[in-house]
Design a protein around this motif. Structure first.
Motif, mmCIF file in Angstrom:
data_model
loop_
_atom_site.group_PDB
_atom_site.id
_atom_site.type_symbol
_atom_site.label_atom_id
_atom_site.label_comp_id
_atom_site.label_asym_id
_atom_site.label_seq_id
_atom_site.Cartn_x
_atom_site.Cartn_y
_atom_site.Cartn_z
ATOM 1 N N MET A 38 0.583 -1.307 0.482
ATOM 2 C CA MET A 38 0.418 0.291 0.062
ATOM 3 C C MET A 38 0.784 1.452 0.111
ATOM 4 O O MET A 38 0.600 2.176 -0.560
ATOM 5 C CB MET A 38 -0.658 0.143 0.824
ATOM 6 C CG MET A 38 -2.071 -0.978 0.768
ATOM 7 S SD MET A 38 -3.032 -1.388 -0.353
ATOM 8 C CE MET A 38 -3.949 0.425 -0.277
ATOM 9 N N LEU A 39 2.217 1.184 0.245
ATOM 10 C CA LEU A 39 2.883 2.273 0.768
ATOM 11 C C LEU A 39 3.060 2.589 -1.026
ATOM 12 O O LEU A 39 3.445 3.791 -0.843
ATOM 13 C CB LEU A 39 4.187 2.171 1.571
ATOM 14 C CG LEU A 39 5.406 3.542 1.858
ATOM 15 C CD1 LEU A 39 4.647 4.451 1.988
ATOM 16 C CD2 LEU A 39 6.418 2.888 2.494
ATOM 17 N N ASP A 40 3.498 1.340 -1.292
ATOM 18 C CA ASP A 40 4.182 1.359 -2.893
ATOM 19 C C ASP A 40 3.071 2.107 -3.796
ATOM 20 O O ASP A 40 3.551 2.493 -5.216
ATOM 21 C CB ASP A 40 5.141 0.050 -3.502
ATOM 22 C CG ASP A 40 6.507 0.002 -2.893
ATOM 23 O OD1 ASP A 40 7.039 1.254 -2.084
ATOM 24 O OD2 ASP A 40 6.829 -1.034 -2.423
ATOM 25 N N ILE A 41 1.962 1.354 -3.691
ATOM 26 C CA ILE A 41 1.187 2.192 -4.967
ATOM 27 C C ILE A 41 0.858 3.626 -5.451
ATOM 28 O O ILE A 41 0.928 4.069 -6.298
ATOM 29 C CB ILE A 41 -1.001 1.458 -4.115
ATOM 30 C CG1 ILE A 41 -0.861 0.290 -3.693
ATOM 31 C CG2 ILE A 41 -1.356 2.771 -5.356
ATOM 32 C CD1 ILE A 41 -2.429 0.092 -3.990
ATOM 33 N N LEU A 42 0.977 4.766 -4.738
ATOM 34 C CA LEU A 42 0.679 5.681 -4.743
ATOM 35 C C LEU A 42 2.016 6.538 -3.562
ATOM 36 O O LEU A 42 1.835 6.270 -2.661
ATOM 37 C CB LEU A 42 -0.258 6.220 -5.022
ATOM 38 C CG LEU A 42 -1.543 5.868 -5.860
ATOM 39 C CD1 LEU A 42 -2.790 6.870 -5.414
ATOM 40 C CD2 LEU A 42 -1.112 6.428 -7.139
#
Length: 200
Positions: free
Chosen positions: A57-61
């Motif tokens: 989730m940190l890497d999504i946006l």
């Protein structure tokens, strides 16, 4: 300022990836979804995830903001409610959580962090009646949960319902809040049925 929503655990255990995405929008069947404010339904709800999902989730946006091990998702669920992800050291182990916070309340993230820490440092694993009901709602397939319609008295309409198997009478629809202790136990996984209500 809006009245803060109660902070509540909605799923027992560590959610898998499919479970996490279902939990993100567990009120998707609510009546009149585009005519009512969803913020009170979601704000304050939280559940545990694992490190891989936290990193995903940190890497999504790029996050809206990041404060140490806590970050906010850039995409809001409603005008002021968004996903907050926590990495907290509890009893010497880092654990990961997702919660919905209403950022119009400037204290909401810290209040949730404190509530998570307090709830998960209980000396004995417990589940309150409310947590049992929320787990049942969260883990029941959409086909077997819904909202009371016009076959219910007017005062009950719009409240959450679940389908039960009654044995001799087959399936029946019942208000979630009206489940008996035996019905709750029957809907929970075996390993959760006998957890105490409160820590000693």
């Amino acid at each position: 300022m809006n009245t803060p929503a109660p902070i509540s655990k909605i799923f027992e255990g560590v959610a898998t990836r499919p479970q996490m995405f279902r939990l993100f929008d567990r009120h998707n069947q609510r009546p009149n979804p585009w005519q009512t404010d969803a913020a009170p339904l979601y704000s304050g709800e939280w559940f545990e995830i694992d490190e891989a999902l936290y990193d995903y989730m940190l890497d999504i946006l790029p996050p809206l903001w990041m404060r140490g091990p806590i970050f906010a998702l850039r995409e809001f669920l409603t005008d002021s409610v968004t996903s907050i992800f926590f990495a907290l050291r509890i009893d010497g182990q880092v654990r990961y959580f997702h919660g919905y916070c209403d950022l119009s309340n400037h204290n909401s993230v810290e209040e949730m962090r404190a509530a998570l820490f307090e709830r998960e440092t209980q000396p004995v694993r417990t589940m309150t009646r409310e947590e049992r009901l929320e787990h049942i709602w969260s883990s029941t397939a959409d086909a077997y949960r819904g909202y009371a319609g016009d076959r219910f008295p007017l005062a009950m309409q719009g409240r959450r319902t679940v389908m039960l198997w009654s044995g001799t009478d087959g399936t029946l629809l019942k208000l979630l809040d009206d489940l008996t202790d035996d019905e709750i136990a029957a809907k929970l996984p075996v390993h959760m049925r006998h957890l105490p209500d409160i820590a000693a």
